[in-house]
Write an enzyme that holds these catalytic residues in place. Structure first.
Site, PDB file in Angstrom:
ATOM      1  N   ASP A  42       0.851  -1.177   0.000  1.00 12.87           N
ATOM      2  CA  ASP A  42       0.000   0.000   0.000  1.00 12.87           C
ATOM      3  C   ASP A  42       0.896   1.240   0.000  1.00 12.87           C
ATOM      4  O   ASP A  42       1.840   1.306   0.787  1.00 12.87           O
ATOM      5  CB  ASP A  42      -0.870  -0.011   1.270  1.00 12.87           C
ATOM      6  CG  ASP A  42      -2.312   0.363   0.999  1.00 12.87           C
ATOM      7  OD1 ASP A  42      -2.532   1.465   0.471  1.00 12.87           O
ATOM      8  OD2 ASP A  42      -3.197  -0.444   1.316  1.00 12.87           O
ATOM      9  N   ASP A 100      -3.167   4.634  -2.268  1.00 16.80           N
ATOM     10  CA  ASP A 100      -4.238   5.172  -1.431  1.00 16.80           C
ATOM     11  C   ASP A 100      -4.709   6.554  -1.896  1.00 16.80           C
ATOM     12  O   ASP A 100      -3.876   7.434  -2.160  1.00 16.80           O
ATOM     13  CB  ASP A 100      -3.680   5.270  -0.001  1.00 16.80           C
ATOM     14  CG  ASP A 100      -4.737   5.533   1.029  1.00 16.80           C
ATOM     15  OD1 ASP A 100      -5.611   4.678   1.192  1.00 16.80           O
ATOM     16  OD2 ASP A 100      -4.681   6.589   1.685  1.00 16.80           O
ATOM     17  N   GLU A 158      -6.457   3.925  -5.784  1.00 19.76           N
ATOM     18  CA  GLU A 158      -7.786   4.069  -5.185  1.00 19.76           C
ATOM     19  C   GLU A 158      -8.279   5.435  -5.627  1.00 19.76           C
ATOM     20  O   GLU A 158      -7.620   6.442  -5.351  1.00 19.76           O
ATOM     21  CB  GLU A 158      -7.692   3.986  -3.659  1.00 19.76           C
ATOM     22  CG  GLU A 158      -9.060   3.965  -3.010  1.00 19.76           C
ATOM     23  CD  GLU A 158      -9.057   4.444  -1.567  1.00 19.76           C
ATOM     24  OE1 GLU A 158      -9.946   4.053  -0.814  1.00 19.76           O
ATOM     25  OE2 GLU A 158      -8.160   5.229  -1.194  1.00 19.76           O
ATOM     26  N   HIS A 163     -11.149  -3.443   3.122  1.00 24.98           N
ATOM     27  CA  HIS A 163     -11.073  -3.045   4.530  1.00 24.98           C
ATOM     28  C   HIS A 163     -11.899  -1.802   4.858  1.00 24.98           C
ATOM     29  O   HIS A 163     -11.997  -1.422   6.017  1.00 24.98           O
ATOM     30  CB  HIS A 163      -9.604  -2.807   4.901  1.00 24.98           C
ATOM     31  CG  HIS A 163      -9.015  -1.673   4.118  1.00 24.98           C
ATOM     32  ND1 HIS A 163      -8.792  -1.750   2.752  1.00 24.98           N
ATOM     33  CD2 HIS A 163      -8.645  -0.433   4.480  1.00 24.98           C
ATOM     34  CE1 HIS A 163      -8.312  -0.606   2.323  1.00 24.98           C
ATOM     35  NE2 HIS A 163      -8.201   0.223   3.350  1.00 24.98           N
ATOM     36  N   ASP A 164     -12.444  -1.142   3.840  1.00 24.42           N
ATOM     37  CA  ASP A 164     -13.229   0.075   4.077  1.00 24.42           C
ATOM     38  C   ASP A 164     -14.736  -0.152   3.989  1.00 24.42           C
ATOM     39  O   ASP A 164     -15.507   0.796   4.149  1.00 24.42           O
ATOM     40  CB  ASP A 164     -12.855   1.155   3.057  1.00 24.42           C
ATOM     41  CG  ASP A 164     -11.463   1.697   3.297  1.00 24.42           C
ATOM     42  OD1 ASP A 164     -11.020   1.713   4.462  1.00 24.42           O
ATOM     43  OD2 ASP A 164     -10.806   2.094   2.310  1.00 24.42           O
TER      44      ASP A 164
END
Ligand code: GLC
Length: 563
Positions: A102, A204, A258, A333-334
């Site tokens: 990430d 991210d 993302e 994970h969100d």
């Protein structure tokens, strides 16, 4: 059949995302660690997946579970050491697995030395690494923040009598990409990990990095929804292209950004190969489908429709039909667990809907991303007390509602379906204490249904488990390259119960039927001329009625080869 230059490992691979904090604890502190991932590499390999995306493992005070990085070149002590990381990478290479890390560079932690320096004084050499607004200019123009209790992205900082920008929590100050030194730092960080042998980055909130440093007033129309404003920075593509030229084109690696706020119209600006920016990105259209308009954390009152679900995927497939490449995911994970969200986690529909959703991801064009536990059908935990939650997003929104005298009970009901912590509970390995995740009390509660079959050990023993279906379905994708590259065509787009489509290339055709219904459902496919059907897989032992009309059982999924 495929022109070789168009084939890529990151198009053909299946990604498995690991949230390391919740995967496997080996030290007994209730927190997952890198040794834990190493211990489970044989399991991961047994799934047939190719690429692991690891959520952040860098040094962090964990205000936002690792998305607030204090040192980009070292491992968070709770997770282990750089030696552990090297051992992990070695173990992965031995098994032919690739590693995607990430990259969190829209912001750092406020404990990163750059920020520690930057905030000291206005003439500090690191001052220009962050966005500052001098207090003598008055209150800065409104900017919204995700995790701020007051929703305010500007935080006054005493030592230099100025405000800094934080699009996320106060402990996540935004980096100033307009400063070339910041961009060079990011390039160097990327090279550091690539030189170690890492195979790519998930980037991210990459759509937020470019900002107008005149900080104009936020146009009125963005007041309810600031995301499109944040994702439309003036130099975004210049910076992405620069990353490509300075770093990416020197390595055989993959990138997936993302990209909140990026719609169909802008998609190719990121992934058109000729532009040399990214390989893939995650859009948020599906994630917004069951949420109130412009409120990504609030569940929609009237439920979503299958026709909307199909439309989103069909439109996104069309964008990448000639150029670029898509990414397919149902949770991460969100967001809450996919089976609880897009299927049903009740006893009677859990198995079928979990496997139906897996079939979907593995028969669409675009790289499929699975989130740890999705392969065994892990479900939402649905906490009922605020004290069970760990996520800053839920905790701070709760505080906001309390401050405003709002309805905290209604909020908690919403979070049972919407919260990110639903997806962060420990991996369910077996039926021993804490689901085999840790010998001690885990950092967040384990879902009790590990005792009732939602665990790896039980499912490995059961030929008809969600896990074994997943493995078989991954094999099928690998055996039939057309499921990766073939043209997608939607059938019966107005059908509200069955999602039907074909994937085809040259003379080969596959038919995929997915029931999203709790009842039997029929679909008329007379429009589809074929002589024979060969059933490659179904998640029900009873074959559907076939012919011009197909009749599927509840949540049945079937993949046919057509002749
Ligand atoms: C991304 C991450 C999320 C994090 C946020 C801030 O959306 O996926 O987990 O909270 O960025 O870094």
């Amino acid at each position: 059949m495929m022109q070789d230059q168009l084939r890529k490992w990151w198009k053909e691979g299946v990604v498995y995302q690991i949230y390391p904090r919740s995967f496997q604890d080996t030290t007994g502190n209730g927190i997952g660690d890198l040794r834990g991932v190493i211990q489970r590499l044989d399991y991961i390999q047994s799934l047939g997946v190719d690429i692991i995306w690891l959520n952040p493992v860098y040094v962090s005070p964990n205000d936002d579970n690792g998305y607030d990085i204090a040192d980009y070149r070292n491992i968070m002590p709770e997770f282990g050491t750089m030696q552990d990381f090297d051992a992990l990478l070695f173990g992965m290479k031995e098994r032919g697995l690739k590693l995607v890390m990430d990259l969190v560079v829209n912001h750092t932690s406020d404990e990163h030395e750059w920020f520690v320096e930057s905030r000291k004084s206005r003439d500090n050499p690191y001052r220009d690494y962050y966005h500052w607004w001098p207090a003598e200019k008055g209150i800065p123009p409104k900017r919204w923040s995700y995790f701020d209790v007051e929703g305010n992205a500007w935080k006054y900082d005493e030592p230099s009598d100025a405000y800094y920008l934080h699009s996320f929590s106060v402990k996540q100050p935004d980096l100033k990409w307009e400063n070339p030194k910041v961009r060079e730092e990011v390039h160097d960080i990327m090279k550091f990990w690539f030189n170690k042998g890492v195979d790519g980055f998930r980037m991210d909130v990459i759509s937020f990095i470019s900002k107008d440093t005149d900080y104009p007033e936020l146009p009125e129309r963005f007041n309810g929804d600031f995301v499109p404003f944040y994702s439309d920075g003036p130099k975004l593509h210049e910076y992405l292209h620069e990353i490509h030229t300075e770093v990416l084109n020197k390595y055989d690696v993959m990138t997936v950004g993302e990209a909140p706020g990026i719609g169909l119209d802008k998609a190719l600006d990121f992934v058109d190969e000729d532009r040399q920016e990214l390989n893939m990105f995650f859009h948020f259209d599906l994630m917004a489908l069951d949420r109130e308009e412009q409120k990504v954390f609030e569940m929609r009152k009237d439920n979503w429709k299958l026709t909307e679900f199909k439309r989103i995927h069909s439109q996104w497939d069309a964008v990448f039909s000639k150029k670029g490449w898509g990414s397919m995911f149902l949770d991460n994970h969100d967001f809450p667990r996919s089976v609880s969200r897009w299927g049903r986690d009740s006893r009677s529909h859990w198995f079928k809907s979990a496997t139906m959703l897996q079939t979907f991801l593995l028969t669409m064009r675009g790289t499929p991303y699975f989130y740890y536990g999705e392969e065994i059908g892990m479900t939402n935990i649905k906490f009922d007390k605020i004290s069970d939650y760990k996520d800053i997003n839920t905790l701070n929104r709760y505080k906001t509602i309390e401050l405003e005298g709002g309805d905290t009970e209604a909020f908690l009901r919403n979070e049972q379906d919407a919260s990110r912590d639903n997806a962060r509970t420990p991996m369910q390995w077996n039926t021993t204490a804490h689901a085999g995740f840790s010998k001690e009390k885990p950092w967040i509660k384990v879902n009790d249904n590990y005792k009732e079959g939602v665990n790896v050990a039980t499912q490995e023993e059961d030929a008809y488990s969600v896990l074994n279906y997943f493995k078989r379905m991954v094999e099928i994708r690998k055996e039939h390259l057309i499921l990766v590259y073939g043209t997608y065509q939607l059938l019966q787009e107005d059908h509200e119960e069955i999602y039907a489509y074909t994937r085809s290339m040259e003379n080969h055709r596959y038919l995929i039927l997915l029931s999203f219904s709790t009842q039997r459902a029929t679909i008329d496919l007379a429009e589809l001329a074929f002589e024979k059907t060969k059933l490659l897989i179904s998640n029900d032992d009873v074959r559907p009625r076939e012919g011009k009309t197909f009749e599927l059982y509840s949540y049945q999924a079937c993949v046919y080869q057509l002749d």
